[in-house]
Design a protein around this motif. Structure first.
Motif, mmCIF file in Angstrom:
data_model
loop_
_atom_site.group_PDB
_atom_site.id
_atom_site.type_symbol
_atom_site.label_atom_id
_atom_site.label_comp_id
_atom_site.label_asym_id
_atom_site.label_seq_id
_atom_site.Cartn_x
_atom_site.Cartn_y
_atom_site.Cartn_z
ATOM 1 N N ASN A 195 115.523 -83.763 -82.342
ATOM 2 C CA ASN A 195 115.250 -85.167 -82.703
ATOM 3 C C ASN A 195 115.980 -85.574 -83.990
ATOM 4 O O ASN A 195 115.460 -86.347 -84.791
ATOM 5 N N LEU A 196 117.147 -84.990 -84.177
ATOM 6 C CA LEU A 196 117.979 -85.276 -85.350
ATOM 7 C C LEU A 196 119.427 -85.405 -84.902
ATOM 8 O O LEU A 196 119.794 -84.922 -83.829
ATOM 9 N N PRO A 197 120.291 -86.031 -85.735
ATOM 10 C CA PRO A 197 121.711 -86.146 -85.362
ATOM 11 C C PRO A 197 122.362 -84.778 -85.180
ATOM 12 O O PRO A 197 121.985 -83.797 -85.837
ATOM 13 N N SER A 198 123.356 -84.717 -84.300
ATOM 14 C CA SER A 198 124.018 -83.446 -83.990
ATOM 15 C C SER A 198 124.708 -82.844 -85.210
ATOM 16 O O SER A 198 124.853 -81.618 -85.302
ATOM 17 N N HIS A 199 125.109 -83.705 -86.168
ATOM 18 C CA HIS A 199 125.843 -83.158 -87.324
ATOM 19 C C HIS A 199 124.959 -82.243 -88.177
ATOM 20 O O HIS A 199 125.464 -81.419 -88.942
ATOM 21 N N VAL A 200 123.627 -82.366 -88.039
ATOM 22 C CA VAL A 200 122.731 -81.480 -88.801
ATOM 23 C C VAL A 200 122.954 -80.028 -88.375
ATOM 24 O O VAL A 200 123.131 -79.137 -89.208
ATOM 25 N N ALA A 201 122.947 -79.784 -87.060
ATOM 26 C CA ALA A 201 123.178 -78.429 -86.547
ATOM 27 C C ALA A 201 124.573 -77.938 -86.918
ATOM 28 O O ALA A 201 124.760 -76.765 -87.284
ATOM 29 N N GLU A 202 125.560 -78.832 -86.846
ATOM 30 C CA GLU A 202 126.944 -78.451 -87.153
ATOM 31 C C GLU A 202 127.107 -78.094 -88.631
ATOM 32 O O GLU A 202 127.786 -77.126 -88.973
ATOM 33 N N ARG A 203 126.457 -78.855 -89.494
ATOM 34 C CA ARG A 203 126.572 -78.589 -90.936
ATOM 35 C C ARG A 203 125.828 -77.311 -91.346
ATOM 36 O O ARG A 203 126.263 -76.579 -92.233
ATOM 37 N N GLN A 204 124.705 -77.042 -90.693
ATOM 38 C CA GLN A 204 124.013 -75.772 -90.951
ATOM 39 C C GLN A 204 124.917 -74.598 -90.599
ATOM 40 O O GLN A 204 125.037 -73.630 -91.365
ATOM 41 N N ALA A 205 125.565 -74.693 -89.437
ATOM 42 C CA ALA A 205 126.477 -73.630 -88.997
ATOM 43 C C ALA A 205 127.652 -73.495 -89.957
ATOM 44 O O ALA A 205 128.070 -72.374 -90.290
ATOM 45 N N LYS A 206 128.165 -74.629 -90.413
ATOM 46 C CA LYS A 206 129.307 -74.617 -91.343
ATOM 47 C C LYS A 206 128.923 -73.942 -92.662
ATOM 48 O O LYS A 206 129.684 -73.137 -93.219
ATOM 49 N N GLY A 207 127.714 -74.266 -93.167
ATOM 50 C CA GLY A 207 127.258 -73.660 -94.420
ATOM 51 C C GLY A 207 127.101 -72.154 -94.301
ATOM 52 O O GLY A 207 127.442 -71.402 -95.216
#
Length: 343
Positions: free
Chosen positions: A196-208
């Protein structure tokens, strides 16, 4: 009847989970007093209660004191029979903590046990479901326990609503484990999710996480997952594939915490486990204790925790002297099975 003091050691819910599971396995009645006495809200919480009720059904047991807030419980088991178990915690209470109670007992059934549990899949103070699925079950398979976990829907605090189903087969061949020190890390894998959040949240977690782990110089494969549920939440689980077992690290998203920081925290936790050279991370250590009493073997953990020491104590209340623990609290150490238990 065995009497277990729930205030012993770390004094939390692990004493309860292990006690009831071993009662079901050994068919030995147990009375647990001072339940979760060392916690700010002592007594049974919903996830503990539903773990007990599921084990009651699984082991055809008689139970006294099974209600939220109860500080004393009597569990009189019958025989563990193959059946389908359906648990609805009714809150965001941890699904994985319910499974920690169920898994050892399910392995001792005479046939496949299928389960479906509704509650929290990714909540504070408990293993995320991706950890149980990818780290715990991987280790259990090495000693002959075969099971699967499928995530139908994520559930976060405070609304819950996550759904997990799966099965555990009878533990027919109990294989000894020798998991002391790994020699190399083969690759890092992980799952970064946003619900229930924008997809960029998952992508940024992975990037970090990736930025922090690149120093290892091994392949990094972090899958991103975007889904819907009845409430928002995010998190990331990482695991290192070694030539021994898998070691894990995880972090949960939080309002106001940048997604990159969430990923970085999970990566740092994983790196902390890896630097000890131990095959078993500090979270997996206490989860393995009730199983290796029956399989035999030796493990080295990245950290000897209070949870681990407490769990060895509980197991030995039922089975007698089983373990030899070498090492200090808060430091890496070895746990050796000095007497393999056969039922």
């Amino acid at each position: 009847m065995i009497i277990i003091d729930g205030s012993y050691g770390e004094g939390g819910g692990q004493i309860l989970r292990t006690s009831i599971a071993l009662s079901a396995i050994t068919e030995e009645p147990v009375k647990i007093i001072n339940i979760r006495a060392n916690r700010p809200n002592p007594g049974l919480r919903p996830q503990h209660l539903h773990g007990i009720l599921a084990l009651k059904e699984l082991a055809n047991a008689r139970v006294e004191g099974a209600y939220v807030g109860s500080k004393e419980l009597i569990f009189i088991p019958g025989r563990i029979k193959p059946k389908n178990i359906n648990v609805n915690i009714g809150t965001a209470g941890s699904i994985t903590l319910v499974l920690q109670a169920l898994l050892p007992a399910m392995a001792f059934a005479e046939g496949r046990i299928e389960f479906r549990i509704t509650g929290g899949t990714d909540v504070a103070w408990s293993p995320p479901v991706d950890y149980l699925k990818n780290v715990t079950l991987f280790a259990l398979e090495r000693i002959g326990v075969r099971g699967e976990i499928f995530i139908e829907r994520r559930g976060h605090y405070p609304k819950g609503g996550g759904i997990v189903r799966g099965f555990v087969d009878p533990w027919e061949e109990k294989r000894s484990i020798n998991a002391v020190e790994y020699k190399r890390v083969i690759k890092i894998k992980g799952i970064s999710h946003a619900t229930n959040l924008p997809s960029h949240v998952a992508e940024r977690q992975a990037k970090g996480a990736r930025a922090e782990l690149e120093r290892l110089g091994v392949p990094i494969e972090i899958e991103t997952e975007v889904s819907t549920s009845i409430g928002p939440g995010s998190g990331i689980v990482l695991w290192a594939e070694t030539d021994c077992l898998r070691l894990g690290g995880d972090a949960l998203g939080k309002r106001g915490k940048p997604a990159e920081v969430v990923g970085k925290e999970a990566a740092q936790e994983l790196l902390e486990q890896l630097k000890t050279g131990a095959c078993v991370d500090k979270f997996l250590g206490d989860q393995l204790i009730p199983f290796i009493a029956f399989s035999g073997g030796k493990i080295k953990v990245a950290e000897i925790t209070k949870h681990l020491i407490t769990n060895t104590w509980v197991v030995e209340q039922f089975l007698g002297k089983v373990f030899e623990v070498n090492g200090e609290l808060g430091k890496p150490g070895e746990i050796k099975v000095v007497r393999r238990v056969e039922l």
